[in-house]
Design a protein around this motif. Sequence first.
Motif, PDB file in Angstrom:
ATOM      1  N   TRP A  56       1.809   9.475  -9.487  1.00 19.20           N
ATOM      2  CA  TRP A  56       3.087   8.811  -9.228  1.00 19.20           C
ATOM      3  C   TRP A  56       2.892   7.581  -8.333  1.00 19.20           C
ATOM      4  O   TRP A  56       3.403   6.505  -8.623  1.00 19.20           O
ATOM      5  CB  TRP A  56       4.074   9.786  -8.571  1.00 19.20           C
ATOM      6  N   LEU A  57       2.118   7.749  -7.244  1.00 14.20           N
ATOM      7  CA  LEU A  57       1.927   6.648  -6.303  1.00 14.20           C
ATOM      8  C   LEU A  57       1.149   5.497  -6.949  1.00 14.20           C
ATOM      9  O   LEU A  57       1.517   4.333  -6.790  1.00 14.20           O
ATOM     10  CB  LEU A  57       1.225   7.132  -5.036  1.00 14.20           C
ATOM     11  N   ALA A  58       0.105   5.812  -7.691  1.00 15.68           N
ATOM     12  CA  ALA A  58      -0.684   4.766  -8.353  1.00 15.68           C
ATOM     13  C   ALA A  58       0.196   3.973  -9.320  1.00 15.68           C
ATOM     14  O   ALA A  58       0.133   2.738  -9.362  1.00 15.68           O
ATOM     15  CB  ALA A  58      -1.865   5.380  -9.086  1.00 15.68           C
ATOM     16  N   ASN A  59       1.010   4.659 -10.106  1.00 13.84           N
ATOM     17  CA  ASN A  59       1.900   3.979 -11.053  1.00 13.84           C
ATOM     18  C   ASN A  59       2.936   3.131 -10.318  1.00 13.84           C
ATOM     19  O   ASN A  59       3.241   2.019 -10.745  1.00 13.84           O
ATOM     20  CB  ASN A  59       2.592   4.985 -11.974  1.00 13.84           C
ATOM     21  N   TYR A  60       3.450   3.633  -9.223  1.00 15.88           N
ATOM     22  CA  TYR A  60       4.445   2.883  -8.445  1.00 15.88           C
ATOM     23  C   TYR A  60       3.807   1.616  -7.854  1.00 15.88           C
ATOM     24  O   TYR A  60       4.383   0.533  -7.924  1.00 15.88           O
ATOM     25  CB  TYR A  60       5.046   3.747  -7.331  1.00 15.88           C
ATOM     26  N   LEU A  61       2.617   1.753  -7.294  1.00 16.75           N
ATOM     27  CA  LEU A  61       1.951   0.605  -6.658  1.00 16.75           C
ATOM     28  C   LEU A  61       1.572  -0.474  -7.676  1.00 16.75           C
ATOM     29  O   LEU A  61       1.591  -1.660  -7.351  1.00 16.75           O
ATOM     30  CB  LEU A  61       0.728   1.069  -5.872  1.00 16.75           C
ATOM     31  N   TRP A  72       0.855  -1.184   0.000  1.00 14.27           N
ATOM     32  CA  TRP A  72       0.000   0.000   0.000  1.00 14.27           C
ATOM     33  C   TRP A  72       0.894   1.237   0.000  1.00 14.27           C
ATOM     34  O   TRP A  72       2.096   1.162   0.205  1.00 14.27           O
ATOM     35  CB  TRP A  72      -0.952   0.009   1.198  1.00 14.27           C
ATOM     36  N   GLY A  73       0.275   2.369  -0.275  1.00  9.92           N
ATOM     37  CA  GLY A  73       1.019   3.617  -0.313  1.00  9.92           C
ATOM     38  C   GLY A  73       0.338   4.678   0.521  1.00  9.92           C
ATOM     39  O   GLY A  73      -0.824   4.532   0.911  1.00  9.92           O
ATOM     40  N   CYS A  74       1.068   5.738   0.770  1.00  7.25           N
ATOM     41  CA  CYS A  74       0.555   6.842   1.575  1.00  7.25           C
ATOM     42  C   CYS A  74       0.733   8.142   0.809  1.00  7.25           C
ATOM     43  O   CYS A  74       1.796   8.389   0.241  1.00  7.25           O
ATOM     44  CB  CYS A  74       1.312   6.909   2.900  1.00  7.25           C
ATOM     45  N   ILE A  75      -0.321   8.945   0.790  1.00  5.89           N
ATOM     46  CA  ILE A  75      -0.237  10.314   0.284  1.00  5.89           C
ATOM     47  C   ILE A  75      -0.446  11.224   1.482  1.00  5.89           C
ATOM     48  O   ILE A  75      -1.508  11.193   2.117  1.00  5.89           O
ATOM     49  CB  ILE A  75      -1.293  10.610  -0.797  1.00  5.89           C
ATOM     50  N   ALA A  76       0.584  11.985   1.817  1.00  2.00           N
ATOM     51  CA  ALA A  76       0.519  12.903   2.954  1.00  2.00           C
ATOM     52  C   ALA A  76       0.579  14.334   2.429  1.00  2.00           C
ATOM     53  O   ALA A  76       1.561  14.720   1.785  1.00  2.00           O
ATOM     54  CB  ALA A  76       1.675  12.648   3.911  1.00  2.00           C
ATOM     55  N   CYS A  77      -0.490  15.090   2.677  1.00  2.00           N
ATOM     56  CA  CYS A  77      -0.556  16.486   2.244  1.00  2.00           C
ATOM     57  C   CYS A  77      -0.368  17.388   3.457  1.00  2.00           C
ATOM     58  O   CYS A  77      -1.132  17.302   4.419  1.00  2.00           O
ATOM     59  CB  CYS A  77      -1.902  16.786   1.602  1.00  2.00           C
ATOM     60  N   PHE A  78       0.652  18.216   3.395  1.00  2.00           N
ATOM     61  CA  PHE A  78       0.938  19.153   4.479  1.00  2.00           C
ATOM     62  C   PHE A  78       0.599  20.562   4.022  1.00  2.00           C
ATOM     63  O   PHE A  78       1.006  20.985   2.945  1.00  2.00           O
ATOM     64  CB  PHE A  78       2.420  19.089   4.872  1.00  2.00           C
ATOM     65  N   HIS A  79      -0.155  21.273   4.853  1.00  2.00           N
ATOM     66  CA  HIS A  79      -0.550  22.653   4.560  1.00  2.00           C
ATOM     67  C   HIS A  79       0.046  23.566   5.624  1.00  2.00           C
ATOM     68  O   HIS A  79       0.089  23.211   6.800  1.00  2.00           O
ATOM     69  CB  HIS A  79      -2.081  22.802   4.607  1.00  2.00           C
ATOM     70  N   GLY A  80       0.458  24.742   5.200  1.00  2.00           N
ATOM     71  CA  GLY A  80       0.960  25.713   6.170  1.00  2.00           C
ATOM     72  C   GLY A  80       2.303  25.298   6.734  1.00  2.00           C
ATOM     73  O   GLY A  80       3.025  24.502   6.154  1.00  2.00           O
ATOM     74  N   SER A  81       2.615  25.836   7.902  1.00  2.00           N
ATOM     75  CA  SER A  81       3.941  25.597   8.488  1.00  2.00           C
ATOM     76  C   SER A  81       3.955  24.288   9.250  1.00  2.00           C
ATOM     77  O   SER A  81       3.662  24.242  10.424  1.00  2.00           O
ATOM     78  CB  SER A  81       4.336  26.756   9.398  1.00  2.00           C
ATOM     79  N   GLY A  82       4.265  23.227   8.548  1.00  2.00           N
ATOM     80  CA  GLY A  82       4.248  21.899   9.145  1.00  2.00           C
ATOM     81  C   GLY A  82       5.617  21.425   9.571  1.00  2.00           C
ATOM     82  O   GLY A  82       5.984  20.289   9.320  1.00  2.00           O
TER      83      GLY A  82
END
Length: 132
Positions: A122-127, A47-57
């Motif tokens: 990118w993640l879908a193609n990699y998986l 499985w894969g993870c998509i992590a979206c960071f907004h602002g000052s993370g």
Amino acid sequence: MNDHTYKITAQDNILFVDASGPFDFDTMLQYKSETLEAIEKLKHEPWGCIACFHGSGVFSPEAEEELVLLTRERMRKNMAALATVIQDSRQADIQQMQLSRVYESCNTKYHIFSDVKAAKTWLANYLKKQPN
């Protein structure tokens, strides 16, 4: 006062994380616990993870250490790759440096994006290339 929020959702073989920082140790412990719970149903195949960071993370040093431990645990539970998206951040360079340091120390396949659609592609193609 901290303005951190995050949401964790799983769909098919992808874990989506939507987060706004900053990330301190206590937030990281709670996030780690919820993430490990969420991946229980994903861990039976790559499985894969998509992590979206907004602002000052930006992560505190203690939170960064916990993220290393969490990343290693996710990999033990069959995570194949991570696509990270950094948006609306005045500290994107620091965030990218921290995340790269974490992922590389764990030997994780990852890519950092500024666009969610590119990250998903990118993640879908990699998986697709991973053996089940």
